[in-house]
Design an enzyme around this catalytic site. Structure first.
Site, PDB file in Angstrom:
ATOM      1  N   ASP A  67       0.720  -1.002   0.111  1.00 44.11           N
ATOM      2  CA  ASP A  67       0.060   0.001  -0.650  1.00 44.11           C
ATOM      3  C   ASP A  67       0.936   1.495  -0.279  1.00 44.11           C
ATOM      4  OD1 ASP A  67       1.118  -0.315   2.622  1.00 44.11           O
ATOM      5  OD2 ASP A  67      -0.778  -0.683   3.328  1.00 44.11           O
ATOM      6  N   ASN A 134      -7.370  -3.264  14.644  1.00 44.51           N
ATOM      7  CA  ASN A 134      -9.068  -3.174  13.375  1.00 44.51           C
ATOM      8  C   ASN A 134      -8.957  -4.585  12.906  1.00 44.51           C
ATOM      9  OD1 ASN A 134      -7.868  -2.153  11.225  1.00 44.51           O
ATOM     10  ND2 ASN A 134      -9.115  -0.846  11.421  1.00 44.51           N
ATOM     11  N   HIS A 136      -6.945  -5.143  10.407  1.00 39.67           N
ATOM     12  CA  HIS A 136      -6.534  -4.649   8.365  1.00 39.67           C
ATOM     13  C   HIS A 136      -5.719  -5.887   8.002  1.00 39.67           C
ATOM     14  CE1 HIS A 136      -4.796  -0.449   9.059  1.00 39.67           C
ATOM     15  NE2 HIS A 136      -3.150  -1.508   9.279  1.00 39.67           N
ATOM     16  N   GLU A 141      -9.155  -1.797   5.024  1.00 38.49           N
ATOM     17  CA  GLU A 141      -9.831  -1.908   6.663  1.00 38.49           C
ATOM     18  C   GLU A 141     -11.572  -2.387   6.759  1.00 38.49           C
ATOM     19  OE1 GLU A 141      -8.056   0.023   8.530  1.00 38.49           O
ATOM     20  OE2 GLU A 141      -8.088   1.913   8.137  1.00 38.49           O
TER      21      GLU A 141
END
Ligand code: PGA
Length: 239
Positions: A67, A134, A136, A141
């Site tokens: 990313d 979380n 990811h 996400e």
């Protein structure tokens, strides 16, 4: 899923680096998937050491990163391109490295180009992953669906909070990123996921024991046939 729990980060780095080293020794033109964040830094130090000790030659290796922040040019100190140069690429002899562009005028076209570049090089042999608090992976996400292709992602508040430590102030953290999709990650022939510290324990528990659910993106890894999970005792503490 093979799950290994180690005493400390140094042991994990050696184990992860050995997986990459054995791949590259067997297949010198391997395609590897790389990650940013604090988690992989010790693994990269070990990969550098293996290069300096002439155990591994990266001359024919290709890498694809997961990313990049939208809006940050490669020269920006907090861009993931700059991170990779500083933490790994500038210290080894790898030539063919890919990080998505966060400044492409047409980001949708950039996402397509990135997926095609991976396909053109025969797909990823071994993908390195960290995991967000979380759940990811990459910047995929929590979501209502698993998004397959490389895409532009709105970062969640929890990710912005976790990543602001690297910026002068919270408002400088980009709100969007280009991320390899879940499909690109799942197509890798093998995956190694590393989690360090208590802060990752809940996400690891839900990834390994909870439902396979796009609200916990890493849980999809249970559907992959070759995933190795390397945990320290803290990250494994809720299993
Ligand atoms: P970290 O980030 O390695 O800095 O904890 C991991 C991630 O967000 O994927």
């Amino acid at each position: 899923m093979q799950i290994h729990v180690y005493q400390n980060e140094a042991e994990i780095a050696r184990a992860a680096a050995a997986l990459f080293a054995s791949l590259i020794i067997k297949k010198p033109d391997a395609v590897i998937g790389l990650a940013t964040g604090s988690t992989p830094i010790s693994t990269y130090q070990e990969l550098i050491r293996l290069y300096k000790d002439k155990v591994v030659d990266y001359a024919r290796v290709t890498s694809f990163n997961l990313d990049e922040y939208v809006g940050l040019p490669p020269t920006h100190t907090q861009s993931y391109r700059a991170f990779m140069q500083e933490q790994l690429f500038d210290h080894i002899n790898i030539q063919d490295t890919h990080v998505p562009s966060g400044i492409a005028k047409d980001l949708a076209a950039e996402c397509k180009r990135y997926d095609q570049a991976i396909v053109d090089r025969g797909g990823i042999d071994l993908q390195l992953l960290g995991i967000g608090h979380n759940g990811h992976i990459g910047f995929n996400e929590p979501n209502d669906v698993f998004v397959y292709n490389t895409n532009v992602v709105d970062l969640t508040e929890s990710t912005i909070q976790a990543n602001k430590r690297n910026f002068d102030s919270e408002d400088q953290v980009p709100r969007t990123a280009v991320s390899m999709g879940i499909g690109s990650i799942m197509q890798a022939r093998a995956i190694v996921l590393i989690a360090l510290g208590k802060g990752k324990a809940e996400a690891i528990k839900r990834t390994i024991k909870g439902e396979i659910d796009p609200q916990m993106p890493a849980s999809i890894l249970r559907c992959h046939h070759n995933v190795t999970v390397l945990l320290d005792k803290e990250a494994a503490s809720l299993l």
